[in-house]
Design an enzyme around this catalytic site. Structure first.
Site, PDB file in Angstrom:
ATOM      1  CB  SER A 196      -0.945  -0.059   1.206  1.00 34.04           C
ATOM      2  OG  SER A 196      -1.960   0.893   1.081  1.00 34.04           O
ATOM      3  CG  ASP A 203      -6.995  -3.875  -2.253  1.00 31.02           C
ATOM      4  OD1 ASP A 203      -7.543  -2.848  -1.804  1.00 31.02           O
ATOM      5  OD2 ASP A 203      -5.792  -4.145  -2.083  1.00 31.02           O
ATOM      6  CG  HIS A 253      -5.632  -2.502   1.086  1.00 29.31           C
ATOM      7  ND1 HIS A 253      -5.158  -2.200  -0.163  1.00 29.31           N
ATOM      8  CD2 HIS A 253      -4.975  -1.662   1.927  1.00 29.31           C
ATOM      9  CE1 HIS A 253      -4.265  -1.222  -0.082  1.00 29.31           C
ATOM     10  NE2 HIS A 253      -4.132  -0.879   1.179  1.00 29.31           N
TER      11      HIS A 253
END
Ligand SMILES: *[C@@H]1O[C@H](CO)[C@@H](O)[C@H](O)[C@H]1NC(C)=O
Ligand SMILES: *[C@@H]1O[C@H](CO)[C@@H](O)[C@H](O)[C@H]1NC(C)=O
Ligand SMILES: *[C@@H]1O[C@H](CO)[C@@H](O)[C@H](O)[C@H]1NC(C)=O
Ligand SMILES: *[C@@H]1O[C@H](CO)[C@@H](O)[C@H](O)[C@H]1NC(C)=O
Length: 395
Positions: free
Chosen positions: A166, A339, A370
């Site tokens: 991320s 996600d 995620h």
């Protein structure tokens, strides 16, 4: 909802909590939820070393190392609201543990503003607003660069590998495009749940993004520069509510899953509760505003200060784009169908722009979200063998 948030934030500005109060909200949780990286490593019979990294602009960051083969350093980059600890939360099935078991020299960074890196040579994070004047730009340009330089010097290597998730991917793309000389210092970059474009979000994230300008003004007006700080009142309330059995369901189902995508089979109650001490952790108002701009303006660009200041700072109306053509490092993109932050649509835009894609993988399970990349119950079986194979080609 917005009103409640405002109230909490206002309370937080008026009533900063002490560390003891926060620790008290965690006392009914498993002991490891209060552990730091070193303690977590020790619990699983690993030794960790701690280093202070000084950035060019005066921030002091904590970098952890689980020593291994010095010729094979791997640097782990956490996501927003996380710290180095996310790579150990799953105990003996955690990524850091497994990497160490394979003999790698494991390093885990902590960007400025997280609980481990709330330090500066002159600025006080509790008093000086200027401490919080940063976003992913500084995380990439300064924090990541300083960490890489330190590790290369310490290990005597010319390059290392990076595995980021991320925000850990955003800052690597920013570094590689703003200081292209770093491309050579990175053997391979494995990007889990890559976040560069944010134009395919759905509610509630897209709704928050829609109101991001207003929310940002509000936070600025009341002087809230740190968001979700580990000493904040909303972190304490989150701990108190979410540590209860019924709270777990509320927090995960109505708080976390709508944002990350839901996957209750992979993120079970016992695990979620153990993660509370480590997540969420703080970041700056400016960082959230920067991400929101990237989504709203559909531009992966530097921080937008508004036309007048942009002209002064960047010599152009709009902030300069990050030039991904310059990010020539070997890159693998790994994403999930469920996600809701790193959506397949946005990863596709990124994929078409990076020059050296070595692998693109969409995780098989329908509900892979995620967080599953580092926190999924079975991720050590369904993803890590693939990552280890990629790493072994370069190490
Ligand atoms: C982690 O905890 C250990 C044991 O309490 C302590 O010695 C160490 O300084 C802590 N490290 C950090 C970075 O907080
Ligand atoms: C992790 O440790 C538990 C016992 O604490 C053990 O049952 C399990 O097999 C271990 N898993 C792995 C992948 O080593
Ligand atoms: C924040 O830092 C930038 C430089 O990175 C500077 O241009 C800007 O004026 C600073 N903002 C404030 C409010 O100090
Ligand atoms: C982006 O970088 C590439 C490679 O260095 C260069 O050829 C191109 O002109 C750059 N694009 C912009 C808009 O600066």
């Amino acid at each position: 909802m917005l009103l409640l948030l405002t109230l909490l934030i206002t309370l937080d500005t008026v009533l900063p909590l002490s560390m003891d109060t926060i620790t008290a909200t965690l006392t009914n949780l498993p002991e490891e939820s209060r552990y730091n990286f070193t303690q977590l490593a020790n619990k699983y019979s690993l030794q960790a070393r701690e280093y202070d990294i000084l950035t060019e602009d005066g921030y002091i960051l904590t970098l952890f190392n689980i020593p291994g083969d010095k010729t094979r350093p791997v640097l782990l980059g956490h996501g927003i609201f996380g710290t180095s600890d996310i790579f150990l939360t799953r105990g003996n099935t955690s990524f850091a543990y497994i990497l160490a078991g394979e003999g790698y020299d494991v390093w885990a960074l902590n960007v400025r503003g997280t609980k481990y890196s709330r330090r500066h040579v002159t600025l006080d994070p509790d008093k000086d607003k200027a401490f919080w004047n940063f976003s992913i730009q500084e995380h990439g340009f300064y924090d990541l660069a300083s960490n890489i330089d330190f590790i290369l010097e310490k290990t005597g290597q010319k390059s290392l590998s990076i595995v980021g998730i991320s925000e850990g991917t955003t800052i690597t793309f920013i570094l590689a495009s703003t200081k292209p000389e770093y491309n050579e210092k990175i053997r391979v970059f494995i990007a889990l749940a890559p976040v560069v474009y944010l134009q395919n979000l759905s509610p509630p994230s897209s709704t928050v993004m829609q109101f991001s300008t207003e929310i940002n003004y509000l936070l600025e007006a009341i002087g809230q520069e740190e968001v979700f700080g580990y000493k904040s009142i909303y972190k304490a309330i989150y701990n108190i509510i979410c540590a209860q059995k019924i709270g777990y369901d509320l927090c995960l189902r109505f708080g976390v899953f709508p944002v990350t995508g839901a996957d209750s089979a992979e993120l079970e109650p016992e695990f979620f509760i153990a993660s509370l001490g480590q997540f969420p952790d703080g970041t700056s108002r400016k960082n959230l505003a920067h991400y929101a701009q990237i989504g709203k303006n559909k531009r992966f660009a530097q921080y937008d200060y508004g036309r007048e200041k942009n002209l002064e700072k960047y010599n152009s109306d709009l902030p300069p784009l990050y030039n991904l053509t310059k990010a020539t490092l070997d890159t693998a993109l790994i994403c999930g169908k469920n996600d809701k932050i790193s959506t397949l649509g946005d990863v596709e835009i990124l994929r078409r722009q990076i020059p050296n894609l070595i692998s693109y993988r969409v995780m098989e399970p329908e509900f892979f979200n995620h967080l599953d990349h580092v926190w999924g119950k079975n991720v050590h079986k369904i993803s890590y063998p693939f990552i280890l194979k990629l790493l072994s080609k370069y190490n």
